[in-house]
Design a protein around this motif. Structure first.
Motif, short mmCIF file in Angstrom:
data_model
loop_
_atom_site.label_atom_id
_atom_site.label_comp_id
_atom_site.label_asym_id
_atom_site.label_seq_id
_atom_site.Cartn_x
_atom_site.Cartn_y
_atom_site.Cartn_z
N LYS A 343 3.10 23.59 -24.46
CA LYS A 343 1.69 23.25 -24.67
C LYS A 343 0.87 24.52 -24.53
CE LYS A 343 -1.99 20.15 -23.07
NZ LYS A 343 -2.38 19.18 -22.02
N ASN A 350 -2.47 18.50 -27.43
CA ASN A 350 -2.97 17.77 -26.25
C ASN A 350 -3.53 16.39 -26.61
OD1 ASN A 350 -5.31 18.57 -27.49
ND2 ASN A 350 -6.22 19.54 -25.68
N ASP A 353 -1.46 13.51 -25.24
CA ASP A 353 -1.14 13.48 -23.81
C ASP A 353 -1.16 12.08 -23.22
OD1 ASP A 353 -0.87 16.17 -23.99
OD2 ASP A 353 -2.54 16.69 -22.67
#
Length: 499
Positions: A343, A350, A353
């Protein structure tokens, strides 16, 4: 003594920093007061600080990357303790996007983005005591205004290290795990000027050219001219390109097929062959065209392929990854690099996530630790799988022997079993000698898999004895005697693949 030092810590000695040379090339009247000093992450940080400060610099510019950011943090700490008045400027991917996950607060200035021209302007301001802005966010400079760096590779670089070059910057694709997706516009250097610089490098003896373009074969006219540059040269030489896997028109195929063995390496970022996962991360995937091109490169060219797969992409399971690996091994005998998802700050990965329960380490290299489809244990197992895959399959030391692990069965499933077994014997993935590794492979094939011992020995001996000067390993000695293979004195052990 030099007022300005340009430095970085490369990941290994054979690498060079094209970025530092760009900065140096564009320093204009400050060039005479500047110097490049490169190190590697294997050098002691205190020794690096000592060598830098021996020049009593007013400014130190440091390139910061994922592989060196922790070391740079320590280096800044030392430099500021010993020489607090020395101004430290940081640049590179690790400081171009937030959040910063390593403490770099002691640095005086940060240039975010392409700093070819910005570094010069900041140095002028510092030396005139007029620099006020700590973080400088750069817009993309025109490549026409940038002086090229290639004359600043030293004779020692040319003799002993890889020469990094580029014909373009940027990438048109939007793969969410990649920093190149942040710069969607592809900009090209003047090809005529570039080829003149490459010719000068060649005349000076350069034979290892590694192109850092993300999409070398996007512009076919440019790609063909670059390939022609090398085809007109007399081997041996080595040219490395990162290519788009689905874009090989006939003109490009014809050129690639002309290269002799060992001259051309193509890095092909497959990442996944699962269409659903590819769409999930905004990665274009023309599956049939990719398979067709890999088969062409495998069957009709001498190009060495380096295929990339990633473990831990959002939503991908072990079964899906395993199917990817099985398919690539079926299509090609080439090196398959198995990486773990990272990441990187600034990337769009992201956004998965929460939905995919992505958990990452905040310590470089920021690799994924757990997902909704892969447990922490799964990813740990796959890290070991990747390491043992490198040591056996990718190394080339066991080219035919390693295939006995799976034979006609699933490559992934059978190598998964082998990886678990070898780890149970070593409790480590590092500092395993090649002699020991070969013995473990021999034991696994004969005792665990039940493959005929003499057949295993014959296959391993054929792998090991292809190069002159190899010595027969002790565990194969009696089989070598039976097969009338003489023990060849010279380097013991196995061949190490050139990196």
């Amino acid at each position: 003594m030099k007022k300005i030092l340009l430095t970085t810590l490369n990941s290994r000695f054979t690498h060079t920093s094209i970025a530092l040379r760009y900065l140096y090339a564009n320093l204009k009247e400050l060039q005479d007061d500047a110097m490049i000093l490169e190190f590697s992450i294997n050098d002691a940080v205190q020794n690096i600080a000592e060598k830098l400060l021996a020049h009593k610099p007013e400014i130190i510019g440091i390139g910061v990357y994922i592989w060196n950011v922790s070391y740079v943090s320590e280096l800044i700490h030392l430099l500021k303790k010993v020489s607090p008045n020395t101004k430290i400027i940081l640049g590179g991917p690790e400081v171009s996007h937030e959040p910063f996950r390593v403490n770099l607060d002691s640095a005086d200035f940060i240039i975010q983005g392409e700093g070819d021209i910005a570094f010069y302007e900041l140095c002028v301001a510092i030396l005139n005591n007029s620099a006020t802005q700590r973080v400088i966010k750069m817009s993309l400079p025109s490549l026409k205004n940038i002086a090229l760096p290639y004359r600043f590779y030293t004779d020692d670089d040319i003799k002993n290290r890889y020469i990094y070059v580029e014909a373009s910057r940027g990438c048109p694709f939007e793969c969410e795990f990649c920093l190149s997706s942040m710069d969607e516009k592809v900009r090209a250097f003047d090809l005529n000027v570039l080829l003149e610089e490459f010719e000068l490098l060649w005349q000076r003896g350069a034979r290892n050219f590694k192109f850092i373009d993300r999409t070398f074969n996007l512009n076919i006219k440019t790609a063909n001219r670059l390939l022609d540059f090398f085809l007109e040269k007399k081997p041996p030489y080595f040219a490395h390109f990162e290519v788009v896997p689905d874009h090989f028109p006939d003109s490009l195929k014809a050129k690639i097929s002309l290269f002799p063995e060992g001259a051309l390496q193509l890095e092909i970022g497959i990442q996944t062959l699962n269409s659903e996962i590819a769409a999930n991360i905004s990665r274009p995937l023309k599956l049939e065209k990719i398979k067709e091109n890999i088969k062409f490169l495998q069957d009709e060219t001498n190009a060495h392929m380096h295929l990339d797969l990633i473990v831990g992409l959002p939503g991908e399971t072990l079964e899906s990854f395993g199917a990817n690996l099985d398919e690539l091994v079926r299509l090609s005998n080439s090196e398959i690099q198995i990486g773990i998802l990272k990441k990187l700050s600034g990337t769009y990965i992201n956004r998965h996530d929460i939905e995919c329960k992505m958990i990452y380490s905040d310590i470089p290299p920021y690799d994924v630790l757990q997902t909704s489809t892969l447990s922490f244990e799964d990813i740990q197992i796959m890290k070991r799988f990747s390491r043992f895959w490198d040591l056996t399959y990718n190394s080339g030391n066991f080219k035919q022997s390693v295939k006995l692990i799976w034979q006609e069965q699933s490559v992934f499933e059978r190598f998964y079993d082998f990886s678990a077994w070898i780890y149970s014997q070593t409790d480590s993935t590092w500092k395993i000698s090649l002699q020991r590794l070969g013995e473990l492979l021999f034991t696994y094939l004969c005792e665990i898999k039940g493959v005929n011992t003499e057949f295993v020995a014959k296959t391993m001996l054929e792998d090991m004895m292809k190069l002159k000067g190899r010595a027969v390993a002790h565990y194969l000695k009696k089989y070598a005697d039976n097969l009338n293979i003489n023990n060849k004195k010279g380097t013991s052990g196995f061949n190490k693949r050139q990196q």
